[in-house]
Design an enzyme around this catalytic site. Structure first.
Site, PDB file in Angstrom:
ATOM      1  N   PRO A 126      30.711  57.782  10.982  1.00 42.21           N
ATOM      2  CA  PRO A 126      31.578  58.014  12.142  1.00 42.21           C
ATOM      3  C   PRO A 126      31.368  59.398  12.762  1.00 42.21           C
ATOM      4  CG  PRO A 126      32.836  57.162  10.277  1.00 42.21           C
ATOM      5  CD  PRO A 126      31.463  57.479   9.765  1.00 42.21           C
ATOM      6  N   GLU A 137      33.020  57.895  -0.338  1.00 40.02           N
ATOM      7  CA  GLU A 137      33.371  58.989   0.578  1.00 40.02           C
ATOM      8  C   GLU A 137      32.144  59.510   1.318  1.00 40.02           C
ATOM      9  OE1 GLU A 137      36.693  59.289   0.780  1.00 40.02           O
ATOM     10  OE2 GLU A 137      36.613  57.787  -0.828  1.00 40.02           O
ATOM     11  N   ARG A 142      16.300  43.348  19.758  1.00 43.68           N
ATOM     12  CA  ARG A 142      16.227  42.471  20.926  1.00 43.68           C
ATOM     13  C   ARG A 142      15.583  43.156  22.135  1.00 43.68           C
ATOM     14  NH1 ARG A 142      19.915  43.124  24.591  1.00 43.68           N
ATOM     15  NH2 ARG A 142      20.053  41.001  25.372  1.00 43.68           N
ATOM     16  N   ASP A 199      20.399  41.848  30.873  1.00 49.16           N
ATOM     17  CA  ASP A 199      21.751  41.610  30.391  1.00 49.16           C
ATOM     18  C   ASP A 199      22.699  42.750  30.745  1.00 49.16           C
ATOM     19  OD1 ASP A 199      21.402  39.058  29.245  1.00 49.16           O
ATOM     20  OD2 ASP A 199      20.259  39.995  27.643  1.00 49.16           O
TER      21      ASP A 199
END
Ligand code: 4HQ
Length: 254
Positions: free
Chosen positions: A88, A115, A153, A168
């Site tokens: 994160p 952790e 992709r 897309d």
């Protein structure tokens, strides 16, 4: 393109990445996905890979030595491989970042558990930290899968040859227009008549307007980044004035 995934849970990767589209790309040899179990690189007789944190506190920390040895085993085959840690704390993942990564020949994806990893892993081995979003996962594995899927992709030959992956959503910061298939009438909800008209320019205009409409409604933040033509701006004004057509092609009562 080659991905080497360093993980304590290699089994997590078998079905998601070997499924239909990526599975075919692997068969064709366009992408290679290898999983490396970090536990196999522990020299400890009990194959320990984690330990309690210096200074105390909750949970366990992934030890530096097994990770170092696993990364070095890949680097011995290719010294120029780049190593990414999913966390994160990383740079937010985006279509733009996926596009940049899709030009790399070889990536190591390090998946943390508990952790996270000993700080010296970051200092010595990590080239780039990437986050797939502001929420907390139980491990980096799902984040690595998201990255591999979005990057793969974009590699030529992975999707059907006739369409470019960049047609897309998000390529132009617009959401996709609504799609319909048979039946024409489902419980009284009809397919917009224009789509049956055979008038290709009218269809293209309708789709552009719907894409603009739903982007301004659902993701106004994206619309600000979109490259809008003068015609787009006119369409948007019409949308904002509310003189649009409803799902059965009938004028709205406003
Ligand atoms: N984690 N984007 C904690 C994430 C994550 C994310 C991976 C959980 C690393 C130690 N990774 N481990 N969000 O939540 O990438």
């Amino acid at each position: 393109m080659r991905f080497d995934i360093l993980t304590l849970f290699p089994d997590m990767f078998s079905s998601p990445l070997r499924g239909s589209i990526l599975g075919k790309a692997i068969e064709k040899g366009i992408i290679q996905i290898r999983t490396i179990n970090i536990r196999d690189f522990s020299l400890d007789k009990h194959q320990v890979v984690d330990d309690s944190p210096y200074g105390g506190g909750q949970g366990m920390v992934m030890k530096v030595e097994p990770i170092a040895r696993a990364i070095e085993s890949v680097k011995s085959q290719n010294p120029s491989v780049r190593t990414i840690y999913l966390t994160p704390q990383g740079k937010p993942f985006s279509q733009d970042l996926a596009r940049k990564l899709s030009t790399q020949p070889h990536l190591i994806l390090l998946c943390g558990r508990y952790e996270g990893v000993d700080e010296r892993v970051r200092e010595l081995f990590i080239d780039e930290e990437i986050s797939i979003g502001d929420y907390v996962l139980t491990g980096g594995e799902l984040a690595a899968m998201v990255l591999i899927d979005a990057v793969s992709r974009l590699i030529p030959g992975v999707l059907g040859s006739d369409r470019s992956a960049e047609e897309d959503s998000f390529f132009n910061f617009l959401l996709e227009y609504p799609q319909y298939t048979r039946p024409f009438d489902f419980r009284g909800r009809c397919v917009p008549e224009v789509l049956l008209s055979g008038n290709h320019s009218a269809i293209a205009l309708w789709r552009r307007k719907e894409a603009l409409k739903r982007t301004s409604l659902k993701r106004p933040d994206l619309l600000a980044k979109a490259n809008l033509s003068e015609e787009d701006k006119t369409l948007l004004e019409e949308i904002l004035r509310g003189n649009s057509m409803d799902d059965c092609g009938l004028p709205n009562r406003d």
